[in-house]
Structures are given as C-alpha cells and as structure tokens.
Design a protein around this motif. Sequence first.
Motif, mmCIF file in Angstrom:
data_model
loop_
_atom_site.group_PDB
_atom_site.id
_atom_site.type_symbol
_atom_site.label_atom_id
_atom_site.label_comp_id
_atom_site.label_asym_id
_atom_site.label_seq_id
_atom_site.Cartn_x
_atom_site.Cartn_y
_atom_site.Cartn_z
ATOM 1 N N TYR A 171 0.976 -1.150 0.043
ATOM 2 C CA TYR A 171 0.048 -0.137 0.046
ATOM 3 C C TYR A 171 0.827 1.097 0.010
ATOM 4 N N LEU A 172 0.301 1.956 -0.461
ATOM 5 C CA LEU A 172 1.064 3.518 -0.773
ATOM 6 C C LEU A 172 0.853 4.392 0.604
ATOM 7 N N TYR A 173 1.871 5.037 1.193
ATOM 8 C CA TYR A 173 1.871 5.690 2.504
ATOM 9 C C TYR A 173 2.043 7.082 2.407
ATOM 10 N N ILE A 174 1.376 8.144 2.465
ATOM 11 C CA ILE A 174 1.639 9.388 2.371
ATOM 12 C C ILE A 174 1.688 10.397 3.493
ATOM 13 N N ALA A 175 2.642 11.150 3.613
ATOM 14 C CA ALA A 175 2.909 11.924 5.070
ATOM 15 C C ALA A 175 2.354 13.444 4.640
ATOM 16 N N LEU A 176 1.442 13.833 5.328
ATOM 17 C CA LEU A 176 0.786 15.160 5.672
ATOM 18 C C LEU A 176 1.219 15.700 7.039
ATOM 19 N N ARG A 234 3.278 16.602 13.479
ATOM 20 C CA ARG A 234 3.296 18.117 13.286
ATOM 21 C C ARG A 234 3.900 18.175 11.846
ATOM 22 N N ASN A 235 4.930 17.733 11.377
ATOM 23 C CA ASN A 235 5.452 17.682 10.032
ATOM 24 C C ASN A 235 6.341 16.512 9.787
ATOM 25 N N PRO A 236 5.771 15.056 9.451
ATOM 26 C CA PRO A 236 6.569 13.951 9.206
ATOM 27 C C PRO A 236 7.216 14.007 7.897
ATOM 28 N N TYR A 237 7.986 14.993 7.542
ATOM 29 C CA TYR A 237 8.662 15.200 6.399
ATOM 30 C C TYR A 237 9.297 14.126 5.695
ATOM 31 N N ARG A 238 9.777 13.101 6.617
ATOM 32 C CA ARG A 238 10.682 11.940 6.102
ATOM 33 C C ARG A 238 10.409 10.847 7.090
ATOM 34 N N PHE A 239 10.043 9.560 6.494
ATOM 35 C CA PHE A 239 9.600 8.397 6.878
ATOM 36 C C PHE A 239 10.351 7.310 6.181
ATOM 37 N N SER A 240 10.447 6.402 6.766
ATOM 38 C CA SER A 240 11.080 5.154 5.857
ATOM 39 C C SER A 240 10.914 3.763 6.789
ATOM 40 N N PHE A 241 10.727 2.762 5.798
ATOM 41 C CA PHE A 241 10.702 1.411 6.267
ATOM 42 C C PHE A 241 11.917 0.671 6.314
ATOM 43 N N ASP A 242 12.084 -0.093 7.144
ATOM 44 C CA ASP A 242 13.085 -0.872 7.445
ATOM 45 C C ASP A 242 13.257 -2.121 6.341
ATOM 46 N N ILE A 250 9.296 7.265 11.644
ATOM 47 C CA ILE A 250 8.917 8.501 11.462
ATOM 48 C C ILE A 250 9.688 9.638 11.944
ATOM 49 N N ALA A 251 10.344 10.716 11.331
ATOM 50 C CA ALA A 251 10.985 11.646 11.582
ATOM 51 C C ALA A 251 9.957 13.168 11.833
ATOM 52 N N ASP A 252 9.534 13.410 12.944
ATOM 53 C CA ASP A 252 8.809 14.423 13.073
ATOM 54 C C ASP A 252 9.217 15.641 13.308
ATOM 55 N N VAL A 253 9.280 16.857 12.687
ATOM 56 C CA VAL A 253 9.947 17.982 12.764
ATOM 57 C C VAL A 253 8.952 18.687 14.030
ATOM 58 N N GLY A 254 9.990 19.306 14.963
ATOM 59 C CA GLY A 254 9.380 19.810 16.185
ATOM 60 C C GLY A 254 8.989 21.227 15.730
ATOM 61 N N GLN A 255 8.706 22.013 16.810
ATOM 62 C CA GLN A 255 8.246 23.383 16.776
ATOM 63 C C GLN A 255 9.464 24.206 17.239
ATOM 64 N N ASN A 256 9.375 24.485 18.844
ATOM 65 C CA ASN A 256 10.334 25.399 19.394
ATOM 66 C C ASN A 256 11.586 24.747 20.124
#
Length: 388
Positions: A171-176, A234-242, A250-256
């Motif tokens: 299946y296709l996974y999409i990060a928003l 918040r902003n999962p700009y990049r994720f990857s499967f092993d 899932i790398a999620d970009v933080g805020q402050n």
Amino acid sequence: LILVLLVFTTYTAAQDVATPATWLENPPDPAGYEWRVVASGLNNPLYLTHAGDGSGRAFVLEQAGRIWIIQDDALLPQPFLDISNLSHQEVLSRYSERGLLGLVFHQAYAENGTFFVHYSDLNGDTVVARYQVSADDPNQADPNSADIIFTHVQPYGNHNGGQIDFGPDGYLYIALGDGGSQGDPENRAQNPESLLGKILRIDVDGEAPYAIPANNPTSIDSSLAPEVWAMGLRNPYRFSFDRAKGDLYIADVGQNQWEEINFQPADSSGGENYGWRVFEASQRNTNETPTSEAVMPVAEYDHSQGCSVTGGYVYRGEELPALQGVYFYGDWCSGRIWAAYRDTDDFWQVISFMQTPYMISAFGEDEQGELYVLDYSGGNLLKLTASS
C-alpha cells in the motif's frame, strides 16, 4: 560522544538484529567513515530513491520540480521528469516547504513503468500524481501521462509533509503535516476526521483514484477518516521502512524545542497517535488531553543540538557491515548525524555518529541498501563509505 536517551517504550526486537552488542560501549569511530561526493551542481536537492528494477540507477529530485538520474556514479544530462511548471516552488525563498517533495516507484515498476510524485501545486496545495515511464526511453518519463490520484488543500504555506513510499504490504503511505502556521491552530493533528497531521495509507492498485485497504484503522475505530494510518504528527517530512524487517521510522519536525523519531513495529495495526500538539516529542506542549493515548518517541533531541530533524534509513547495505541494522538520521541546521538502535536488552540507544558541514535535506537509499545524504545548500549528493 555518547548521548543518554530516556527509554519511553520497549519493543521486542526480532532475533536477527545484527547490531553489535558493544556499540554503546565502543561505537564505531566516525573517522572510519566518510561522505564521498557522487554528484554535484544540484539545485536544492530534496530526496534520493531507486526504481527497484535491477538497473542500479538512483533518482534525485530537486525542489523546483525536476528528477535526475544517477547512473554509474554520474548525473545524466537530461532530467527524467520536469514538472517545474506545475509545482509551487517559492523560488525567492530557498527555505520554502513547498515544491516537489516526494517520489516513489511502484513495486512492480520493472513490469508496469509506474511511479508517483508528491508536490505542492501552484496554489500551494498537496498533489499526489501517478506517471508512466516513456515507452521509448527508460531514462525519460512521459510528461503527458499524469494522473492525479490525491489532492488536499493546505491552509498555510508550511508543514506540507512530503514523503510517499510503499510499505511491505504493497500500500502507498503518504505523509501530511498539520497544515502549518504555529501550534496547529485548528488542532488538525488530533482531529481523527482530518487528513492533516497524519500518515495516510491507500491502495493505488484498486478502484480509481484509490481504494481504502480493508484493514485500515478505521475498521476498528470509526472516528478516523478512512485514509488515516497514524495521527498526531506535526510535519513528518521524512519516514522510511526498514527493508529487512518492515518497521516504520517517522521523523517528525518539532516546533520550538524538540525534534523526534517515532517507531512503529512491522506488526502494527495502525492508528497510533504520536501526540502533537499535546506533546512536542515527549514534552508537554499543551494542557489538553490527546484524542487517544499518545505513543512517545524512541529518540529525541532539543534545539541546542539542531533545529529540524531529517529522517533517514536503517542501514541494510553490504559495504559497511559494522553498521548493519542501525537507523541513521540527521539535522537540517546543525549537520549532526545520529545512529539509533536497540541493544541486546531491547532498549533503544542513540549515539552521536558524525558532525558534518551539510544542510541535510534528506537521506537516500539505493537499490543495494547503501546510504546517501543530500546537501540542500551545497547541491551535493554524497554516499557513506569507509574512509580511504
């Protein structure tokens, strides 16, 4: 330098974990490794992937809307695809979070010639489109083959996510991202009916434009929108499967204050809530109650060490055997690269692996599982190798 990391969740590691038990006490000397330039002169490169077709080619995308081919460590002179006329790139600001953000090839690409791109259109909204390779030239896509399968309005200009990838399930996974601005003002990430602040999971081989997998989390939690696989991001700009185990990072970009790495084991049924905006990494951000129980990150760092996490890959290549099974990620601002792994007691450990001068916009993985990094400002593609 060894970083002490709090363990929030313990997962049972598969028995074939290849990480050396001595890593924490005696991590590999970064002096034994170097980043070798494979290609230069790229314009704001954002991602590298491969077609899985046995050709050995790598594909690099530029934010402005072009995809280039690397073959035999050389950049081919013509782009594979150029959609710069379709993509919102905000050329006056190189720090824009819009543009051509994601690329993935169908798992049967060698047979069907199908691939997918994720970009911001001229209005700044999210588009996922299907394309076909040219019938006459394997190094050229057919620009007239576009078939838009998914769109979503973006209320603000930032936090667009960007990653698309096929999971081991086909299946296709999409990060928003959460839609942008600061603090997720409309609380979309915690809204189970919103697609923003989520990772989506769809079937692109079913009915048009896509189908919902029967075992998506909505089958057990009807409050979730049908496409939602995971939420609270918040902003999962990049994720990857092993590629060996199927686990999702899932790398999620933080805020402050905090950047985070989230982990989803391969046997997950989906539906995890990674906490944003109630939590920023493991830290309380509001006094609200999350929609569902929040899953804490397996790694995090504060802004004394960087400003924006860039997710990477679990190393599964053959050229650097001491790194087998280790997840690498970095920071956009500081150029630091970390290595995360589970020790023999199944606890997560993190070490600071290398300090680089690069503005790390993405990591990449070639067909053989070797690891690359993209330097956004320098325009270079570099491969991790043993020091010469």
